[in-house]
Scaffold this active site. Sequence first.
Site, PDB file in Angstrom:
ATOM      1  N   TRP A  46     -12.920 -17.722  21.751  1.00 30.43           N
ATOM      2  CA  TRP A  46     -11.566 -18.169  21.442  1.00 30.43           C
ATOM      3  C   TRP A  46     -10.561 -17.097  21.824  1.00 30.43           C
ATOM      4  O   TRP A  46     -10.912 -15.933  22.011  1.00 30.43           O
ATOM      5  CB  TRP A  46     -11.412 -18.677  20.014  1.00 30.43           C
ATOM      6  CG  TRP A  46     -11.803 -17.778  18.859  1.00 30.43           C
ATOM      7  CD1 TRP A  46     -12.387 -16.548  18.924  1.00 30.43           C
ATOM      8  CD2 TRP A  46     -11.654 -18.072  17.468  1.00 30.43           C
ATOM      9  NE1 TRP A  46     -12.606 -16.060  17.670  1.00 30.43           N
ATOM     10  CE2 TRP A  46     -12.163 -16.965  16.740  1.00 30.43           C
ATOM     11  CE3 TRP A  46     -11.143 -19.132  16.755  1.00 30.43           C
ATOM     12  CZ2 TRP A  46     -12.173 -16.923  15.347  1.00 30.43           C
ATOM     13  CZ3 TRP A  46     -11.154 -19.077  15.360  1.00 30.43           C
ATOM     14  CH2 TRP A  46     -11.666 -17.986  14.672  1.00 30.43           C
ATOM     15  N   ASN A  47      -9.301 -17.542  21.951  1.00 27.16           N
ATOM     16  CA  ASN A  47      -8.222 -16.661  22.411  1.00 27.16           C
ATOM     17  C   ASN A  47      -7.041 -16.734  21.465  1.00 27.16           C
ATOM     18  O   ASN A  47      -6.862 -17.744  20.766  1.00 27.16           O
ATOM     19  CB  ASN A  47      -7.733 -17.109  23.793  1.00 27.16           C
ATOM     20  CG  ASN A  47      -8.813 -17.095  24.834  1.00 27.16           C
ATOM     21  OD1 ASN A  47      -9.377 -16.058  25.136  1.00 27.16           O
ATOM     22  ND2 ASN A  47      -9.139 -18.262  25.380  1.00 27.16           N
ATOM     23  N   HIS A  86       9.612 -23.309  25.745  1.00 27.97           N
ATOM     24  CA  HIS A  86       9.976 -23.975  27.003  1.00 27.97           C
ATOM     25  C   HIS A  86       9.257 -23.315  28.177  1.00 27.97           C
ATOM     26  O   HIS A  86       9.873 -22.770  29.090  1.00 27.97           O
ATOM     27  CB  HIS A  86      11.497 -23.996  27.156  1.00 27.97           C
ATOM     28  CG  HIS A  86      12.151 -24.757  26.042  1.00 27.97           C
ATOM     29  ND1 HIS A  86      12.674 -26.028  26.209  1.00 27.97           N
ATOM     30  CD2 HIS A  86      12.287 -24.450  24.736  1.00 27.97           C
ATOM     31  CE1 HIS A  86      13.123 -26.456  25.035  1.00 27.97           C
ATOM     32  NE2 HIS A  86      12.905 -25.514  24.130  1.00 27.97           N
ATOM     33  N   HIS A  95       6.609 -28.820  29.833  1.00 26.15           N
ATOM     34  CA  HIS A  95       7.048 -28.798  28.434  1.00 26.15           C
ATOM     35  C   HIS A  95       8.035 -29.901  28.116  1.00 26.15           C
ATOM     36  O   HIS A  95       8.620 -30.515  29.005  1.00 26.15           O
ATOM     37  CB  HIS A  95       7.606 -27.413  28.062  1.00 26.15           C
ATOM     38  CG  HIS A  95       8.965 -27.125  28.615  1.00 26.15           C
ATOM     39  ND1 HIS A  95       9.165 -26.508  29.815  1.00 26.15           N
ATOM     40  CD2 HIS A  95      10.200 -27.352  28.100  1.00 26.15           C
ATOM     41  CE1 HIS A  95      10.459 -26.374  30.029  1.00 26.15           C
ATOM     42  NE2 HIS A  95      11.125 -26.888  29.000  1.00 26.15           N
ATOM     43  N   ASP A 142      11.421 -31.138  25.941  1.00 28.20           N
ATOM     44  CA  ASP A 142      12.682 -30.712  25.334  1.00 28.20           C
ATOM     45  C   ASP A 142      13.052 -31.715  24.244  1.00 28.20           C
ATOM     46  O   ASP A 142      13.272 -32.904  24.531  1.00 28.20           O
ATOM     47  CB  ASP A 142      13.826 -30.711  26.360  1.00 28.20           C
ATOM     48  CG  ASP A 142      13.733 -29.614  27.405  1.00 28.20           C
ATOM     49  OD1 ASP A 142      12.840 -28.750  27.327  1.00 28.20           O
ATOM     50  OD2 ASP A 142      14.581 -29.637  28.329  1.00 28.20           O
ATOM     51  N   HIS A 160      17.085 -28.988  20.893  1.00 29.55           N
ATOM     52  CA  HIS A 160      17.142 -27.859  21.831  1.00 29.55           C
ATOM     53  C   HIS A 160      18.585 -27.517  22.191  1.00 29.55           C
ATOM     54  O   HIS A 160      18.912 -26.359  22.408  1.00 29.55           O
ATOM     55  CB  HIS A 160      16.335 -28.214  23.074  1.00 29.55           C
ATOM     56  CG  HIS A 160      16.373 -27.190  24.168  1.00 29.55           C
ATOM     57  ND1 HIS A 160      16.246 -25.837  23.940  1.00 29.55           N
ATOM     58  CD2 HIS A 160      16.510 -27.329  25.512  1.00 29.55           C
ATOM     59  CE1 HIS A 160      16.302 -25.188  25.080  1.00 29.55           C
ATOM     60  NE2 HIS A 160      16.475 -26.064  26.053  1.00 29.55           N
ATOM     61  N   HIS A 171      20.747 -31.432  29.768  1.00 31.42           N
ATOM     62  CA  HIS A 171      20.575 -30.973  28.390  1.00 31.42           C
ATOM     63  C   HIS A 171      21.694 -31.512  27.492  1.00 31.42           C
ATOM     64  O   HIS A 171      21.448 -32.081  26.431  1.00 31.42           O
ATOM     65  CB  HIS A 171      20.556 -29.442  28.353  1.00 31.42           C
ATOM     66  CG  HIS A 171      19.301 -28.847  28.905  1.00 31.42           C
ATOM     67  ND1 HIS A 171      19.073 -28.661  30.244  1.00 31.42           N
ATOM     68  CD2 HIS A 171      18.193 -28.396  28.283  1.00 31.42           C
ATOM     69  CE1 HIS A 171      17.882 -28.123  30.420  1.00 31.42           C
ATOM     70  NE2 HIS A 171      17.321 -27.943  29.249  1.00 31.42           N
TER      71      HIS A 171
HETATM   72  C1  23J Z   1      17.821 -22.681  27.802  1.00 36.15           C
HETATM   73  C2  23J Z   1      19.021 -22.513  28.439  1.00 36.15           C
HETATM   74  C3  23J Z   1      19.276 -23.179  29.609  1.00 36.15           C
HETATM   75  C4  23J Z   1      18.303 -24.002  30.129  1.00 36.15           C
HETATM   76  C5  23J Z   1      17.063 -24.183  29.494  1.00 36.15           C
HETATM   77  C6  23J Z   1      16.828 -23.498  28.337  1.00 36.15           C
HETATM   78  C7  23J Z   1      16.006 -25.086  30.049  1.00 36.15           C
HETATM   79  O1  23J Z   1      16.048 -25.517  31.156  1.00 36.15           O
HETATM   80  C8  23J Z   1      14.883 -25.569  29.209  1.00 36.15           C
HETATM   81  O2  23J Z   1      13.729 -25.247  29.434  1.00 36.15           O
HETATM   82  O3  23J Z   1      15.140 -26.373  28.304  1.00 36.15           O
HETATM   83  S1  23J Z   1      18.643 -24.849  31.620  1.00 36.15           S
HETATM   84 MN    MN Z   2      13.085 -26.903  28.119  1.00 45.25          MN
END
Ligand code: 23J
Ligand code: MN
Length: 262
Positions: free
Chosen positions: A64-65, A72, A76, A78, A82, A211
Amino acid sequence: MNNQELLGALVAAIAGGGIRVVDLSQPLRPSTPVIQLPPPLAPSQPFRIEEVARYDERGPAWYWNNISCGEHTGTHFDAPAHWITGRGLPNAHTDTIPPQLLIAPACVIDCAPEVEASADFLLEPARIEAWEAEHGRIPAGSWVLMRTGWSCREDPAAFLNASETGPHVPGPSVACMRFLVEERDIRGWGVEAVGTDAGQAFAFEPPFPAHNLLHGAGKFGLASLCQLDQLPPKGAVLITPPLKIENGSGSPLRVLALVAQA
Ligand code: 23J
Ligand code: MN
């Protein structure tokens, strides 16, 4: 067919190969590229893995590790929390998203030819409407996936594709995200690149529209997808549960697509 028979038919078709399961995730390893933000913004940690025991004096019968990474990292999810626009929305963290929202159909828009011509290609509503003229209207509650071929860039520097003018990576325009969120009520937006927004999206109005607009409307993102060329334009079903991190903003995950064979 009743619901029990329907479920049985699904399992039989998966076991028999009539429904193919396609893995849209990248392997997670220390060299997995992570988004680079300019100082003074805080960096996210890369994936780390360290052996605890491997059938040895530290653990004679087991392997195991210990692992760690930013939420992120790699392929992944979101969650709405976020982004500041999703702050305070109900069910917006990884542990509170209703699980039935984590299985949904996908529409795949192939932008690979346009991206071949320009790394800064932006998907616009007119291109989505052209896709709909061919395949029908994007159903409410769908994932929309932008196929770019970007996942073929195995060298992390080519994948991030940054210069002194910032990252040059394809993504959606502001109008595209407004259209998908407001006119199509999508479940989420997925891309092959390191993040759901275009490389130059820091300079858009609003900045980072994927986002900003997605998460403000309680919708989800998927980044660093691969194998999108294995999906039909319409009809695949995605299974996308993030880790149940309490108050999490997202997490690495395995993204599986169910695809009906012809
Ligand atoms: C934090 C700030 C800007 C961005 C992002 C994260 C991501 O792309 C992300 O992985 O959600 S653009
Ligand atoms: Mn992300």
